[in-house]
Design an enzyme around this catalytic site. Structure first.
Site, short mmCIF file in Angstrom:
data_model
loop_
_atom_site.label_atom_id
_atom_site.label_comp_id
_atom_site.label_asym_id
_atom_site.label_seq_id
_atom_site.Cartn_x
_atom_site.Cartn_y
_atom_site.Cartn_z
N THR A 39 0.83 -1.19 0.00
CA THR A 39 0.00 0.00 0.00
C THR A 39 0.88 1.26 0.00
OG1 THR A 39 -0.16 -0.13 2.42
CG2 THR A 39 -1.92 -1.15 1.13
N TYR A 40 0.22 2.41 -0.09
CA TYR A 40 0.88 3.70 -0.23
C TYR A 40 1.94 3.90 0.86
CZ TYR A 40 1.34 8.75 -0.90
OH TYR A 40 1.82 10.02 -1.14
#
Length: 710
Positions: free
Chosen positions: A322-323
């Site tokens: 994820t980010y």
């Protein structure tokens, strides 16, 4: 038709992957589908395409640096295309201007800089078309499709644009004016300063102050010998050692007192007065934010924070994690609901088969991991449901993915349980303490640690039993100075700068904004400090240069050296980003602050007197690397180079470089060169192409070397 503007090419490709598409040179065409009824055109920036016009382009009179022209306060800020990005802007502009395009989707990174990059490009194109915002923290096809079905009104994220714009204007005002003021004033006060530029910034300068403060503590440290008294007890057939401990203190700084205690206890009767065992639970570590991941990777792999961010960003753009630019260690319940699926998929990857398949608990109700209140825009860095073929990842990518994957798996195991044991054995009125530690339940630890340290087991003795202090001895030690920061420790210090501050109110402000800088910018700050020759990396630790001491002495007792400026600044920026404060008021305050900083610098400079402390000879300096080819005296490690130890006495100036074409020359290779005339094969010299070679002498007397290829 819609135009989608991404922040970079790899991100654009990930946004196109869930849909039927074709790449057409400088853009991607998405075919008509349920999500895009008329199809879509997808273009990308290449990071920031615009920069604020520098002072001399606003006014030619400002090309020459003069105190009389400060402060520089533009009435309006103008932007220009970064010269190397002209073609990329042209490609994006063509897509936006396409008559078939009726709506623009801003699809930059889900953060304030991503907002600025895309919105500024649209505005500088002179195009006024309806806009909406794509907000996605995972680039898996499933997450991307869902995000396109839930586009946000651009008004929802417009405050982030104003926040980023205000930050860039204010940083320009402070950076440009303070850098010119301090450079000119320091040059006028420092003989031999030459044309050194003393760049100043609201985050980089207080960060540098942390490094210089630690170095001064090291330089001012006075080493003192200390003594500990250790007794060997014979009791019930058991033999064990105990250390004199009173009120948790074990050290004597006066040898006479330690010696007197030793003599008083030698051979005397000893009694076990307390045996204590306490079980302590250690829960699994939290999920990683960017800063904790950077600190961990720096400690374990010696990756710089910048390298860790680049690797994690690459994994994000491949949809595997994820980010990365997040300051949260938590996830929302929505993300936690996907954990069983992710763990099932991880159990099919060889390194995680056993651990991911045999987890012992759910974290859904554990607030240490799942807590919406601890998540702002982005949640912790976790693996996505898209599994990589590990052999397709680079070695460094495998290492970072492994850390992220194991952090998720470990959270699904119970706590480790340790038995902490202690025996207090008294010789008359004098207490001696023996401690031990034993792992009772491994819990999560085998997921993260391949092997455990040996248990420290204590003998089986009971309270009230009596024995003898067979031998009592003095153990001498020396106090040690604090260590320099590693880059990982410095990232952590930046984040935690608000903790332990005397000013509690300011401490709370700094904690609320996560300290100095943002998760996404801290690694860039460290890189910039290195580029500006304010600090170097010596033996994997951060060392300030003479230039750093001069600047920090100059800004001492000003806002520029204190975390207060950036703390208050970030607090107000976050209020702007939430739509709670106007950006124009903040910018006007920044203009007044720029004026004050210049005035204060001029006023304080009248009292400046710079003395750069001499660094203490490092411990390795006393260890000879080899004989000097010029005079025969030992060559030692001088920090930035290897040099003759007889320089002070005989002025022998032999030196040998410690870095060549981007590769450090280790002490081992320096020894081989001095003793055998050539080094081992050194891999990865950075020429036009990377190459491997030995170093051999070109001129042994002056320390110049040349390459010998395989």
């Amino acid at each position: 038709m819609q135009a989608i503007i991404a922040e970079k090419a790899s991100q654009a490709q990930a946004l196109a992957d869930p849909f039927r598409h074709v790449k057409k040179g400088s853009h991607i065409e998405i075919a008509p589908c349920e999500t895009f009824r008329d199809g879509a055109l997808l273009a990308w920036c290449s990071g920031h395409l615009f920069e604020i016009v520098p002072p001399h382009e606003m006014d030619p009179k400002l090309k020459r640096w003069q105190l009389e022209t400060l402060p520089m306060i533009p009435e309006t800020f103008k932007y220009k295309v970064i010269p190397s990005k002209t073609s990329r802007f042209k490609a994006v502009k063509e897509i936006i201007k396409n008559p078939a395009v009726t709506e623009i989707i801003a699809a930059g990174d889900p953060a304030r800089e991503g907002e600025l990059i895309v919105q500024l490009v649209v505005r500088m194109s002179g195009i006024n078309k309806p806009m909406r915002r794509l907000w996605v923290s995972s680039l898996t096809p499933k997450a991307v499709e869902q995000a396109f079905l839930n586009l946000r009104p651009i008004e929802d994220t417009m405050p982030l644009y104003h926040e980023a714009m205000a930050r860039s204007y204010a940083d320009w005002l402070i950076g440009m004016n303070a850098s010119r003021a301090y450079t000119l004033l320091i040059q006028s006060k420092t003989k031999g300063a030459g044309r050194d530029v003393y760049a100043v910034g609201r985050v980089q300068t207080p960060t540098l102050a942390l490094v210089v403060k630690r170095e001064k503590e090291i330089l001012e440290f006075v080493q003192k010998p200390y003594y500990e008294v250790v007794a060997t007890f014979q009791l019930d057939g058991a033999t064990y050692d105990g250390k004199y401990t009173k009120e948790k203190e074990t050290r004597f700084f006066e040898k006479e007192k330690a010696e007197a205690l030793r003599e008083e206890c030698q051979g005397k009767e000893a009694e076990v007065v307390k045996v204590k065992t306490e079980n302590k639970q250690v829960p699994p570590p939290s999920f990683h934010s960017l800063s904790t991941l950077q600190a961990f990777a720096n400690k374990r792999f010696h990756f710089s924070p910048k390298k860790t961010l680049e690797i994690t960003q690459a994994l994000y753009e491949k949809s595997y994690v994820t980010y990365p630019r997040t300051d949260s260690n938590h996830v929302n319940p929505e993300e936690a609901a996907a954990f069983p699926e992710i763990l099932a998929k991880l159990s099919r990857l060889a390194p995680y088969e056993k651990w991911a398949a045999e987890t012992t608990r759910s974290v859904m109700t554990d607030k240490r991991y799942v807590d919406s209140k601890k998540v702002s825009d982005h949640y912790a860095i976790i693996p996505t449901e898209k599994m990589p073929s590990l052999h397709s990842l680079s070695g460094d990518e495998q290492k970072i993915y492994d850390v992220i994957a194991r952090s998720l798996i470990a959270a699904h195991y119970g706590p480790a349980v340790f038995a902490h044991s202690s025996i207090q054995t008294d010789i008359g009125p004098h207490p001696f303490l023996t401690t031990g530690k034993r792992l009772l339940q491994p819990g999560w630890r085998p997921v993260l640690f391949e092997s455990e340290k040996e248990d420290v087991l204590l003998p089986n003795v009971t309270e009230g039993r009596v024995g003898t202090a067979e031998e009592v001895k003095l153990v001498e030690g020396k106090t040690v100075p604090p260590s320099r920061y590693t880059e990982g420790e410095l990232i952590t210090a930046m984040k935690n700068v608000g903790y332990g501050m005397e000013d509690k109110e300011l401490g709370q402000v700094l904690k609320s904004v996560s300290g100095l800088g943002e998760e996404s910018t801290r690694s860039n700050i460290l890189e910039r400090l290195k580029q500006l020759d304010y600090m170097t990396i010596e033996q994997k630790r951060v060392a300030p240069t003479a230039k750093a001491f001069i600047l920090i002495d100059a800004v001492e007792n000003t806002l520029l050296a204190s975390p207060e400026l950036t703390g208050r600044w970030e607090q107000r920026l976050k209020e702007i980003g939430r739509g709670e404060a106007p950006a124009n008021v903040f910018i006007e305050q920044s203009k007044r602050l720029a004026e004050k900083i210049v005035q204060d610098a001029v006023q304080h400079s009248e009292r400046w007197s710079f003395t750069v402390p001499v660094k203490k000879q490092a411990a390795q300096d006393s260890q000879p690397i080899g004989p000097c080819p010029k005079c025969g005296n030992p060559v030692v490690d001088k920090g930035k180079f290897y040099g003759c130890s007889a320089y002070q006495s005989s002025k022998c100036d032999f030196t040998l470089t410690k870095k060549m074409l981007g590769k450090p020359i280790s002490a081992t290779n320096a020894k081989k060169l001095l003793s055998q005339g050539k080094t081992n094969i050194i891999k990865g010299f950075k020429g036009k192409k990377p190459f491997d070679a030995r170093l051999v002498w070109k001129n042994q007397k002056d320390g110049t070397v040349q390459f010998e290829f395989k």
